[in-house]
Design an enzyme around this catalytic site. Structure first.
Site, short mmCIF file in Angstrom:
data_model
loop_
_atom_site.label_atom_id
_atom_site.label_comp_id
_atom_site.label_asym_id
_atom_site.label_seq_id
_atom_site.Cartn_x
_atom_site.Cartn_y
_atom_site.Cartn_z
N GLY A 27 51.10 41.37 34.48
CA GLY A 27 51.58 41.08 35.83
C GLY A 27 50.40 40.90 36.78
O GLY A 27 49.23 41.01 36.36
N ASN A 28 50.69 40.61 38.03
CA ASN A 28 49.63 40.44 39.03
C ASN A 28 50.24 40.33 40.41
O ASN A 28 51.46 40.19 40.55
CB ASN A 28 48.76 39.21 38.70
CG ASN A 28 49.58 38.07 38.17
OD1 ASN A 28 50.40 37.52 38.89
ND2 ASN A 28 49.41 37.73 36.89
N SER A 42 41.86 39.37 36.47
CA SER A 42 42.38 39.20 35.12
C SER A 42 41.84 40.32 34.23
O SER A 42 40.68 40.74 34.38
CB SER A 42 41.92 37.84 34.61
OG SER A 42 42.24 37.69 33.25
N SER A 71 43.36 36.54 38.46
CA SER A 71 44.50 36.63 37.55
C SER A 71 44.79 35.30 36.86
O SER A 71 44.66 34.23 37.46
CB SER A 71 45.72 37.07 38.35
OG SER A 71 46.88 36.72 37.65
N GLU A 73 47.50 34.01 36.29
CA GLU A 73 48.58 33.26 36.96
C GLU A 73 48.21 32.80 38.36
O GLU A 73 49.08 32.56 39.20
CB GLU A 73 49.88 34.08 36.99
CG GLU A 73 50.52 34.36 35.65
CD GLU A 73 50.79 33.13 34.79
OE1 GLU A 73 50.73 32.00 35.29
OE2 GLU A 73 51.04 33.33 33.58
N HIS A 92 54.17 39.53 40.81
CA HIS A 92 54.64 39.03 39.52
C HIS A 92 54.67 40.17 38.52
O HIS A 92 53.66 40.82 38.28
CB HIS A 92 53.70 37.91 39.03
CG HIS A 92 53.84 37.59 37.58
ND1 HIS A 92 55.07 37.38 36.97
CD2 HIS A 92 52.93 37.48 36.58
CE1 HIS A 92 54.88 37.14 35.68
NE2 HIS A 92 53.59 37.21 35.41
N HIS A 94 56.34 42.17 34.79
CA HIS A 94 56.83 42.03 33.42
C HIS A 94 57.84 43.15 33.16
O HIS A 94 57.82 43.77 32.11
CB HIS A 94 55.68 42.13 32.42
CG HIS A 94 54.74 40.97 32.43
ND1 HIS A 94 53.66 40.87 31.58
CD2 HIS A 94 54.71 39.84 33.19
CE1 HIS A 94 53.00 39.74 31.82
NE2 HIS A 94 53.62 39.10 32.79
N HIS A 155 58.98 35.53 29.74
CA HIS A 155 57.75 36.03 30.36
C HIS A 155 58.00 37.19 31.33
O HIS A 155 57.58 38.31 31.07
CB HIS A 155 57.08 34.83 31.06
CG HIS A 155 55.74 35.12 31.64
ND1 HIS A 155 54.76 34.18 31.76
CD2 HIS A 155 55.21 36.25 32.16
CE1 HIS A 155 53.68 34.71 32.31
NE2 HIS A 155 53.93 35.97 32.57
ZN LIG Z 1 52.77 37.37 33.55
#
Ligand SMILES: [Zn+2]
Length: 211
Positions: A27-28, A42, A71, A73, A92, A94, A155
């Site tokens: 996630g981020n 990241s 990250s 994403e 974001h 998971h 995802h």
């Molecule tokens: Zn992700």
């Protein structure tokens, strides 16, 4: 630069872990400050993350400050900010139930009165694309039309708002709604809200979000 914002982002990352929305470095999150975006790094575990690990990028994705890679994403974050003027924060996750919905690639139908004014009606699933790609970013923006949240195929999920606190709250209620939906589905017939109610509650969402 943006020390306060980096601190806010770090606190948010730890809250994502505490709320079981992510584990490890998955996630981020990010927030927009003027023409820059402060984003989580990241491959750094949240519990080992510090303010110095946060990365500042511009709207083209060029790193302005920070020694870490942004990250994976980042493109999705930038694409959402580019498409939504009022979006100032993105989370974001998971999380388990939202990810399970993303795996069966089934949208979350409008089933709860408390959810639609905050997230919008049916929460759609983006078409599948590999993590970190421009395609994923574009597919996600597409299904965010008139919504504050989206499920990302096979995802996870993403929510955006005007503040990080609000984006986190939206992620928590999305996860709860997915859990309630799947539990209800196992227990019996799922009854969606009446169409006119969904329309009224969507209007409330649009008014509050003003995206
Ligand atoms: Zn992700």
């Amino acid at each position: 630069m943006y020390e306060e914002k980096k601190k806010e982002l770090l606190d948010l990352c730890l809250q994502m872990v505490e709320n079981d929305l992510v584990i490890g470095s998955s996630g981020n999150a990010s927030l927009r400050v003027d023409e820059h975006v402060v984003i989580s790094p990241s491959s750094v575990h949240y519990t080992e993350m510090s303010i110095e690990d946060m990365v500042v990028v511009d709207m083209n994705g060029d790193v302005i400050e920070g020694t870490r890679n942004p990250s994976i994403e980042m493109l999705m974050h930038l694409e959402i900010y580019a498409a939504r003027d009022k979006a100032l924060a993105i989370v974001h996750t998971h999380s388990i139930y939202a990810s399970a919905m993303a795996v069966i690639q089934e949208p979350l139908p409008p089933i709860l009165d408390e959810i639609i004014p905050k997230l919008g009606a049916t929460i759609r699933v983006s078409s599948y694309a590999m993590p970190g790609t421009k395609d994923l970013a574009k597919n996600v923006v597409e299904v965010l039309e008139s919504r504050s949240a989206a499920l990302i195929a096979n995802h996870g999920a993403v929510c955006y708002a005007k503040t990080l606190k609000e984006a986190l709250f939206l992620s928590i209620i999305l996860e709860r709604a997915c859990k309630i939906y799947m539990t209800a589905k196992c227990a019996g017939k799922v009854n969606e809200l009446p169409e006119e109610v969904v329309e009224d509650e969507q209007d409330i969402h649009d008014m509050l979000a003003q995206y």
